[in-house]
Structure formats: structure tokens, C-alpha cells
Design a protein around this motif. Structure first.
Motif, PDB file in Angstrom:
ATOM      1  N   GLU A   1       4.129  14.830 -14.703  1.00  0.00           N
ATOM      2  CA  GLU A   1       3.966  13.564 -14.007  1.00  0.00           C
ATOM      3  C   GLU A   1       2.922  13.755 -12.914  1.00  0.00           C
ATOM      4  O   GLU A   1       2.982  14.724 -12.148  1.00  0.00           O
ATOM      5  CB  GLU A   1       5.283  13.098 -13.386  1.00  0.00           C
ATOM      6  CG  GLU A   1       5.152  11.782 -12.632  1.00  0.00           C
ATOM      7  CD  GLU A   1       6.436  11.415 -11.895  1.00  0.00           C
ATOM      8  OE1 GLU A   1       6.802  10.233 -11.910  1.00  0.00           O
ATOM      9  OE2 GLU A   1       7.052  12.326 -11.303  1.00  0.00           O
ATOM     10  N   GLN A   2       1.944  12.872 -12.847  1.00  0.00           N
ATOM     11  CA  GLN A   2       0.950  12.922 -11.789  1.00  0.00           C
ATOM     12  C   GLN A   2       1.505  12.209 -10.555  1.00  0.00           C
ATOM     13  O   GLN A   2       1.918  11.055 -10.631  1.00  0.00           O
ATOM     14  CB  GLN A   2      -0.363  12.286 -12.243  1.00  0.00           C
ATOM     15  CG  GLN A   2      -1.065  13.095 -13.333  1.00  0.00           C
ATOM     16  CD  GLN A   2      -2.396  12.499 -13.742  1.00  0.00           C
ATOM     17  OE1 GLN A   2      -2.453  11.412 -14.299  1.00  0.00           O
ATOM     18  NE2 GLN A   2      -3.473  13.232 -13.464  1.00  0.00           N
ATOM     19  N   VAL A   3       1.498  12.910  -9.430  1.00  0.00           N
ATOM     20  CA  VAL A   3       2.116  12.369  -8.212  1.00  0.00           C
ATOM     21  C   VAL A   3       1.133  12.299  -7.051  1.00  0.00           C
ATOM     22  O   VAL A   3       1.534  12.229  -5.899  1.00  0.00           O
ATOM     23  CB  VAL A   3       3.354  13.187  -7.803  1.00  0.00           C
ATOM     24  CG1 VAL A   3       4.484  12.977  -8.782  1.00  0.00           C
ATOM     25  CG2 VAL A   3       3.014  14.672  -7.674  1.00  0.00           C
ATOM     26  N   GLY A   4      -0.142  12.295  -7.349  1.00  0.00           N
ATOM     27  CA  GLY A   4      -1.124  12.209  -6.279  1.00  0.00           C
ATOM     28  C   GLY A   4      -2.344  13.036  -6.617  1.00  0.00           C
ATOM     29  O   GLY A   4      -2.352  13.799  -7.591  1.00  0.00           O
ATOM     30  N   ASN A   5      -3.371  12.879  -5.840  1.00  0.00           N
ATOM     31  CA  ASN A   5      -4.614  13.599  -6.088  1.00  0.00           C
ATOM     32  C   ASN A   5      -4.382  15.099  -5.981  1.00  0.00           C
ATOM     33  O   ASN A   5      -4.030  15.619  -4.932  1.00  0.00           O
ATOM     34  CB  ASN A   5      -5.674  13.157  -5.073  1.00  0.00           C
ATOM     35  CG  ASN A   5      -7.034  13.762  -5.383  1.00  0.00           C
ATOM     36  OD1 ASN A   5      -7.338  14.053  -6.528  1.00  0.00           O
ATOM     37  ND2 ASN A   5      -7.837  13.958  -4.349  1.00  0.00           N
ATOM     38  N   GLY A   6      -4.590  15.776  -7.100  1.00  0.00           N
ATOM     39  CA  GLY A   6      -4.422  17.224  -7.094  1.00  0.00           C
ATOM     40  C   GLY A   6      -2.992  17.696  -7.135  1.00  0.00           C
ATOM     41  O   GLY A   6      -2.727  18.871  -6.873  1.00  0.00           O
ATOM     42  N   LYS A   7      -2.036  16.830  -7.467  1.00  0.00           N
ATOM     43  CA  LYS A   7      -0.633  17.228  -7.544  1.00  0.00           C
ATOM     44  C   LYS A   7      -0.039  16.766  -8.878  1.00  0.00           C
ATOM     45  O   LYS A   7      -0.137  15.598  -9.231  1.00  0.00           O
ATOM     46  CB  LYS A   7       0.175  16.631  -6.392  1.00  0.00           C
ATOM     47  CG  LYS A   7      -0.144  17.232  -5.032  1.00  0.00           C
ATOM     48  CD  LYS A   7       0.780  16.680  -3.961  1.00  0.00           C
ATOM     49  CE  LYS A   7       0.502  17.315  -2.612  1.00  0.00           C
ATOM     50  NZ  LYS A   7       1.433  16.819  -1.569  1.00  0.00           N
ATOM     51  N   ILE A   8       0.565  17.713  -9.571  1.00  0.00           N
ATOM     52  CA  ILE A   8       1.210  17.422 -10.849  1.00  0.00           C
ATOM     53  C   ILE A   8       2.645  17.916 -10.765  1.00  0.00           C
ATOM     54  O   ILE A   8       2.897  19.062 -10.409  1.00  0.00           O
ATOM     55  CB  ILE A   8       0.485  18.119 -12.016  1.00  0.00           C
ATOM     56  CG1 ILE A   8      -0.984  17.669 -12.067  1.00  0.00           C
ATOM     57  CG2 ILE A   8       1.184  17.828 -13.335  1.00  0.00           C
ATOM     58  CD1 ILE A   8      -1.806  18.422 -13.089  1.00  0.00           C
ATOM     59  N   ARG A   9       3.575  17.048 -11.098  1.00  0.00           N
ATOM     60  CA  ARG A   9       4.996  17.419 -11.059  1.00  0.00           C
ATOM     61  C   ARG A   9       5.449  17.804 -12.460  1.00  0.00           C
ATOM     62  O   ARG A   9       5.224  17.088 -13.432  1.00  0.00           O
ATOM     63  CB  ARG A   9       5.836  16.258 -10.535  1.00  0.00           C
ATOM     64  CG  ARG A   9       7.342  16.527 -10.559  1.00  0.00           C
ATOM     65  CD  ARG A   9       8.090  15.283 -10.110  1.00  0.00           C
ATOM     66  NE  ARG A   9       8.067  15.138  -8.659  1.00  0.00           N
ATOM     67  CZ  ARG A   9       8.223  13.978  -8.029  1.00  0.00           C
ATOM     68  NH1 ARG A   9       8.372  12.864  -8.720  1.00  0.00           N
ATOM     69  NH2 ARG A   9       8.217  13.940  -6.707  1.00  0.00           N
ATOM     70  N   LEU A  10       6.118  18.948 -12.536  1.00  0.00           N
ATOM     71  CA  LEU A  10       6.712  19.391 -13.792  1.00  0.00           C
ATOM     72  C   LEU A  10       8.033  18.677 -14.027  1.00  0.00           C
ATOM     73  O   LEU A  10       8.725  18.310 -13.071  1.00  0.00           O
ATOM     74  CB  LEU A  10       6.976  20.897 -13.756  1.00  0.00           C
ATOM     75  CG  LEU A  10       5.880  21.873 -14.173  1.00  0.00           C
ATOM     76  CD1 LEU A  10       5.649  21.812 -15.658  1.00  0.00           C
ATOM     77  CD2 LEU A  10       4.620  21.690 -13.381  1.00  0.00           C
ATOM     78  N   ASN A  11       8.384  18.501 -15.284  1.00  0.00           N
ATOM     79  CA  ASN A  11       9.753  18.113 -15.607  1.00  0.00           C
ATOM     80  C   ASN A  11      10.609  19.354 -15.394  1.00  0.00           C
ATOM     81  O   ASN A  11      10.598  20.284 -16.201  1.00  0.00           O
ATOM     82  CB  ASN A  11       9.851  17.632 -17.054  1.00  0.00           C
ATOM     83  CG  ASN A  11      11.246  17.147 -17.409  1.00  0.00           C
ATOM     84  OD1 ASN A  11      12.243  17.628 -16.893  1.00  0.00           O
ATOM     85  ND2 ASN A  11      11.316  16.184 -18.313  1.00  0.00           N
ATOM     86  N   VAL A  12      11.328  19.380 -14.290  1.00  0.00           N
ATOM     87  CA  VAL A  12      12.009  20.612 -13.876  1.00  0.00           C
ATOM     88  C   VAL A  12      13.253  20.901 -14.705  1.00  0.00           C
ATOM     89  O   VAL A  12      13.886  21.940 -14.502  1.00  0.00           O
ATOM     90  CB  VAL A  12      12.357  20.568 -12.376  1.00  0.00           C
ATOM     91  CG1 VAL A  12      11.087  20.506 -11.543  1.00  0.00           C
ATOM     92  CG2 VAL A  12      13.282  19.410 -12.047  1.00  0.00           C
ATOM     93  N   THR A  13      13.620  20.007 -15.630  1.00  0.00           N
ATOM     94  CA  THR A  13      14.691  20.355 -16.568  1.00  0.00           C
ATOM     95  C   THR A  13      14.149  21.220 -17.701  1.00  0.00           C
ATOM     96  O   THR A  13      14.923  21.796 -18.467  1.00  0.00           O
ATOM     97  CB  THR A  13      15.354  19.093 -17.158  1.00  0.00           C
ATOM     98  OG1 THR A  13      14.413  18.411 -18.002  1.00  0.00           O
ATOM     99  CG2 THR A  13      15.828  18.159 -16.062  1.00  0.00           C
ATOM    100  N   LEU A  14      12.816  21.301 -17.820  1.00  0.00           N
ATOM    101  CA  LEU A  14      12.186  22.108 -18.860  1.00  0.00           C
ATOM    102  C   LEU A  14      11.696  23.451 -18.326  1.00  0.00           C
ATOM    103  O   LEU A  14      11.818  24.475 -18.997  1.00  0.00           O
ATOM    104  CB  LEU A  14      10.998  21.358 -19.471  1.00  0.00           C
ATOM    105  CG  LEU A  14      11.280  19.958 -20.029  1.00  0.00           C
ATOM    106  CD1 LEU A  14       9.989  19.336 -20.550  1.00  0.00           C
ATOM    107  CD2 LEU A  14      12.341  19.999 -21.122  1.00  0.00           C
ATOM    108  N   TRP A  15      11.149  23.424 -17.114  1.00  0.00           N
ATOM    109  CA  TRP A  15      10.501  24.626 -16.570  1.00  0.00           C
ATOM    110  C   TRP A  15      10.529  24.515 -15.059  1.00  0.00           C
ATOM    111  O   TRP A  15      10.087  23.514 -14.504  1.00  0.00           O
ATOM    112  CB  TRP A  15       9.058  24.667 -17.052  1.00  0.00           C
ATOM    113  CG  TRP A  15       8.463  26.031 -17.213  1.00  0.00           C
ATOM    114  CD1 TRP A  15       8.146  26.914 -16.233  1.00  0.00           C
ATOM    115  CD2 TRP A  15       8.062  26.647 -18.436  1.00  0.00           C
ATOM    116  NE1 TRP A  15       7.580  28.046 -16.767  1.00  0.00           N
ATOM    117  CE2 TRP A  15       7.513  27.907 -18.125  1.00  0.00           C
ATOM    118  CE3 TRP A  15       8.119  26.262 -19.772  1.00  0.00           C
ATOM    119  CZ2 TRP A  15       7.026  28.774 -19.093  1.00  0.00           C
ATOM    120  CZ3 TRP A  15       7.633  27.119 -20.728  1.00  0.00           C
ATOM    121  CH2 TRP A  15       7.094  28.366 -20.400  1.00  0.00           C
TER     122      TRP A  15
END
Length: 229
Positions: free
Chosen positions: A162-176
Motif C-alpha cells: 500500500e502506498q502511504v505517501g511520497n517515498g513510503k510503502i506499507r507492507l501487508n504485515v500479515t504476510l511479511w
């Protein structure tokens, strides 16, 4: 004539401070009980009060279950869903995920800021990072920034990223996830505040029960031609 009030016991009372003599006596009582349980109390010389005095004690400890893992490299370690890692392998063999999507996801997942679920990468930084070894080879095949951009969009559709801002990507933390369970639950709470907790929103809807391999990858990816280069 007045007398001092009796000492009250309980949460609001105050007990008299234990003396060194009482502490020593209690400790000797414990040692005596341990000696009896070990069956060697009668084989030792008794002290003045009939109890053995401690001369030397040695303690050995097993490795703690919470000890830090030993992993190659300075980046620490992440926790990954076993189901998901097997799914990645199955999708790759079935040509149901592109090479660029797989590489972008793994690179981002390995670059999380510990305890946050966030990887701080611009698309150009991801491109340069993925090309690090290829750049050292003559005529090495490289990935382009436009390919990285398409891969990130696809991975967001799958709810892996998930993109959460310029230069920040959020992982699906249930996967990794890089961090302990407490930190993961804190991140999940933040995500729930952002999106709610409905079944179809990020990071939900992924797992063997939801059959994501059939829902997301049944037709969209087979018809997608996307090459690194």
C-alpha cells in the motif's frame, strides 16, 4: 497513657522492614528444603542451628526462547507467513506473477523499517536497488523505473503493498513483517483506523481461507505481459 496503634497489614498498611537476620534465616530455610529434596541434606555438615550453610552455588541457564536470531547481513530478520512464501513459489512456477512484481515485492519487504511495516523507498530507489548486481555485469539486464511503477500498482491491487505517501510503502504485515508481535498488532490497529476492518479492505482478504490465489490470480495475471528491462 497511650499505646502505639498496631501495624496494619494490607494494601494501605506499612510493614516493618525485614532485618538482615530474618532474611538470612529465610534463605537458610529455603536451602534446607532444597537439600532435603535433593536427598543430600544428611550428608553435609550442619551449621549452628542444624541447617547447612551455603558455601558456593553455580547456576546454568538454557538459551532464552526470545534470543535474537542469527541472520546473514546487518539488516536483521523478518517474519513471513509460510502459506504466503509457498504461494509466491507456486505463482512463479505457474507464471501467474511477473518476475518484476516478485522482485519488487521481495526488495520492498526486505527494506522495512523495523516495527513499522513501512519501507521508505522511492520508485527510483527501488529501481537502483534491484539493478545493483546487474550494473556490475557487462550487458547486465536491468529493470526500468516504469516497470517498477507498474509492478507496485499491481501489488497494491493484490493488497500485498500500500502506498502511504511520497517515498513510503506499507507492507501487508500479515504476510511479511519485521518486528515482534506487539509491534505488528500496533501496526494493524493503525491500518484498521485508516481503512476500517471490513473483509475486503487492506490488509484483509488474503489467506488460504479466502483463496486469493484463485480470486486475484485466476485471469488478470495470466493475460498480463510485463517484462523487466
Amino acid at each position: 497513657m497511650t499505646t502505639d496503634p498496631p501495624t496494619r497489614r494490607g494494601s494501605g498498611g506499612q510493614r516493618g522492614a525485614p532485618t538482615a537476620a530474618s532474611d538470612e534465616s529465610a534463605f537458610e530455610d529455603i536451602l534446607h528444603v532444597l537439600g532435603r529434596q535433593l536427598g543430600d541434606a544428611g550428608n553435609q555438615a550442619a551449621g549452628p542451628r542444624g541447617r547447612r550453610k551455603l558455601k558456593k552455588a553455580t547456576f546454568e541457564y538454557d538459551d532464552s526462547a526470545t534470543a535474537v536470531h542469527t541472520m546473514a547481513g546487518p539488516s536483521g530478520y523478518s517474519l513471513a507467513s509460510n502459506w504466503f512464501t509457498q504461494l509466491l513459489a507456486q505463482l512463479a512456477v505457474a507464471n501467474s506473477i511477473t518476475k518484476s512484481q516478485l522482485c519488487v515485492f521481495l526488495f520492498v519487504a526486505g527494506g522495512q523499517v523495523p516495527g513499522t511495516g513501512i519501507a521508505q523507498f522511492t520508485q527510483q530507489e527501488i529501481t537502483d536497488g534491484l539493478n545493483k548486481l546487474a550494473a556490475q555485469k557487462k550487458d547486465g539486464k536491468k529493470i526500468t523505473r516504469s516497470t517498477v511503477n507498474r509492478a507496485i500498482k499491481a501489488l497494491c491491487e493484490y493488497h500485498w503493498l500500500e502506498q502511504v505517501g511520497n517515498g513510503k510503502i506499507r507492507l501487508n504485515v500479515t504476510l511479511w513483517f519485521q518486528g515482534n508481535s506487539s509491534a505488528q498488532h500496533e501496526v494493524l490497529a493503525v491500518i484498521a483506523d485508516d481503512h476500517g476492518d471490513e473483509p475486503g479492505v487492506f490488509p484483509n482478504g488474503i489467506g488460504p481461507v479466502q483463496h486469493q490465489e484463485e480470486f486475484d490470480f485466476g485471469g488478470t495475471l495470466h493475460g498480463r505481459e510485463e517484462r523487466a528491462g
